[in-house]
Design a protein around this motif. Sequence first.
Motif, PDB file in Angstrom:
ATOM      1  N   GLU A  12      39.531 -47.233   1.026  1.00  0.00           N
ATOM      2  CA  GLU A  12      40.656 -46.657   1.755  1.00  0.00           C
ATOM      3  C   GLU A  12      41.962 -47.007   1.060  1.00  0.00           C
ATOM      4  OE1 GLU A  12      42.297 -47.485   6.089  1.00  0.00           O
ATOM      5  OE2 GLU A  12      40.386 -46.371   6.113  1.00  0.00           O
ATOM      6  N   ILE A  32      50.175 -41.740   4.886  1.00  0.00           N
ATOM      7  CA  ILE A  32      49.023 -41.003   4.370  1.00  0.00           C
ATOM      8  C   ILE A  32      47.893 -42.005   4.140  1.00  0.00           C
ATOM      9  CG2 ILE A  32      48.147 -39.529   2.521  1.00  0.00           C
ATOM     10  CD1 ILE A  32      51.170 -38.837   1.976  1.00  0.00           C
ATOM     11  N   THR A  33      46.773 -41.765   4.804  1.00  0.00           N
ATOM     12  CA  THR A  33      45.600 -42.619   4.646  1.00  0.00           C
ATOM     13  C   THR A  33      44.482 -41.775   4.068  1.00  0.00           C
ATOM     14  OG1 THR A  33      46.285 -43.837   6.625  1.00  0.00           O
ATOM     15  CG2 THR A  33      44.047 -44.218   5.821  1.00  0.00           C
ATOM     16  N   ARG A  34      43.922 -42.219   2.940  1.00  0.00           N
ATOM     17  CA  ARG A  34      42.794 -41.519   2.293  1.00  0.00           C
ATOM     18  C   ARG A  34      41.620 -42.467   2.196  1.00  0.00           C
ATOM     19  NH1 ARG A  34      45.364 -39.738  -3.254  1.00  0.00           N
ATOM     20  NH2 ARG A  34      44.557 -41.804  -3.543  1.00  0.00           N
ATOM     21  N   ARG A  63      34.918 -37.852   1.689  1.00  0.00           N
ATOM     22  CA  ARG A  63      36.372 -37.778   1.528  1.00  0.00           C
ATOM     23  C   ARG A  63      36.995 -37.488   2.886  1.00  0.00           C
ATOM     24  NH1 ARG A  63      38.712 -37.849  -3.110  1.00  0.00           N
ATOM     25  NH2 ARG A  63      40.374 -36.446  -2.542  1.00  0.00           N
ATOM     26  N   TRP A  64      38.048 -38.231   3.193  1.00  0.00           N
ATOM     27  CA  TRP A  64      38.702 -38.101   4.476  1.00  0.00           C
ATOM     28  C   TRP A  64      40.181 -38.409   4.295  1.00  0.00           C
ATOM     29  CZ3 TRP A  64      41.227 -41.861   7.383  1.00  0.00           C
ATOM     30  CH2 TRP A  64      41.482 -41.544   8.711  1.00  0.00           C
ATOM     31  N   ARG A  65      41.029 -37.705   5.035  1.00  0.00           N
ATOM     32  CA  ARG A  65      42.470 -37.913   4.931  1.00  0.00           C
ATOM     33  C   ARG A  65      43.105 -37.800   6.307  1.00  0.00           C
ATOM     34  NH1 ARG A  65      45.999 -35.191   0.339  1.00  0.00           N
ATOM     35  NH2 ARG A  65      44.430 -36.383  -0.709  1.00  0.00           N
ATOM     36  N   LYS A  66      44.125 -38.611   6.511  1.00  0.00           N
ATOM     37  CA  LYS A  66      44.901 -38.569   7.745  1.00  0.00           C
ATOM     38  C   LYS A  66      46.374 -38.676   7.363  1.00  0.00           C
ATOM     39  CE  LYS A  66      45.681 -41.391  11.857  1.00  0.00           C
ATOM     40  NZ  LYS A  66      45.197 -42.589  12.575  1.00  0.00           N
ATOM     41  N   SER A  71      37.700 -42.627   0.403  1.00  0.00           N
ATOM     42  CA  SER A  71      36.717 -42.047  -0.516  1.00  0.00           C
ATOM     43  C   SER A  71      35.455 -42.890  -0.487  1.00  0.00           C
ATOM     44  CB  SER A  71      37.265 -42.020  -1.945  1.00  0.00           C
ATOM     45  OG  SER A  71      38.414 -41.223  -2.012  1.00  0.00           O
ATOM     46  N   ARG A 101      44.316 -34.499  10.474  1.00  0.00           N
ATOM     47  CA  ARG A 101      43.117 -35.155   9.952  1.00  0.00           C
ATOM     48  C   ARG A 101      42.246 -34.131   9.237  1.00  0.00           C
ATOM     49  NH1 ARG A 101      43.765 -37.276  15.150  1.00  0.00           N
ATOM     50  NH2 ARG A 101      43.903 -39.527  15.227  1.00  0.00           N
ATOM     51  N   THR A 102      41.436 -34.592   8.312  1.00  0.00           N
ATOM     52  CA  THR A 102      40.468 -33.739   7.631  1.00  0.00           C
ATOM     53  C   THR A 102      39.634 -33.008   8.665  1.00  0.00           C
ATOM     54  OG1 THR A 102      40.378 -35.266   5.765  1.00  0.00           O
ATOM     55  CG2 THR A 102      38.523 -33.756   6.020  1.00  0.00           C
TER      56      THR A 102
END
Length: 164
Positions: free
Chosen positions: A61, A52-54, A37-40, A56, A24-25
């Motif tokens: 999402e 991949i989940t992003r 911004r976040w990513r998993k 913004s 995770r971010t």
Amino acid sequence: MALGLSILSMSPKITKESGKLIARTSGWFALLTFGLRWRKVVIDPKHQKVIITRRSLWFFEKRRVIPFRFIESISYGYNDVSGTSDWGGAGQTFDLFRISLRLADQETVPLFSFFGRGSFVNNSVMPDWWYWSEYTTSVSGTQEQESRLYAELLKQMIGKPLSA
């Protein structure tokens, strides 16, 4: 040799849950960007897929699922983004390690970047002993070790080679 401190690096949080590798971010990055911004990234070896989940702007999402069979290799790259060590100077490096998936159709899918303070380097005309105090007091982040470990875990779980 520089002393490594994790507080000097910005890397994703990596955990293992129910046999899945989850990255995770980092909390620091989320805090600095106010969560914009976040990513998993979830590696699921049982179902042979990468999820991949992003996110913004807090709400937008996007999710992408990549089966292992479409992955050709795991790309592992390095850049010194300090700007001083390449020009014949001496100084502290700032390391940026990037990990991506290279798909069979040659598309590159970025996963995570690991950033932090690197070690002191001397590319000047002066001898190394000239900078003995900088070498002995040099501290760096743990981004190199963490990125290498994450790349090796991906290699083992996905079963694909590392590439540059």
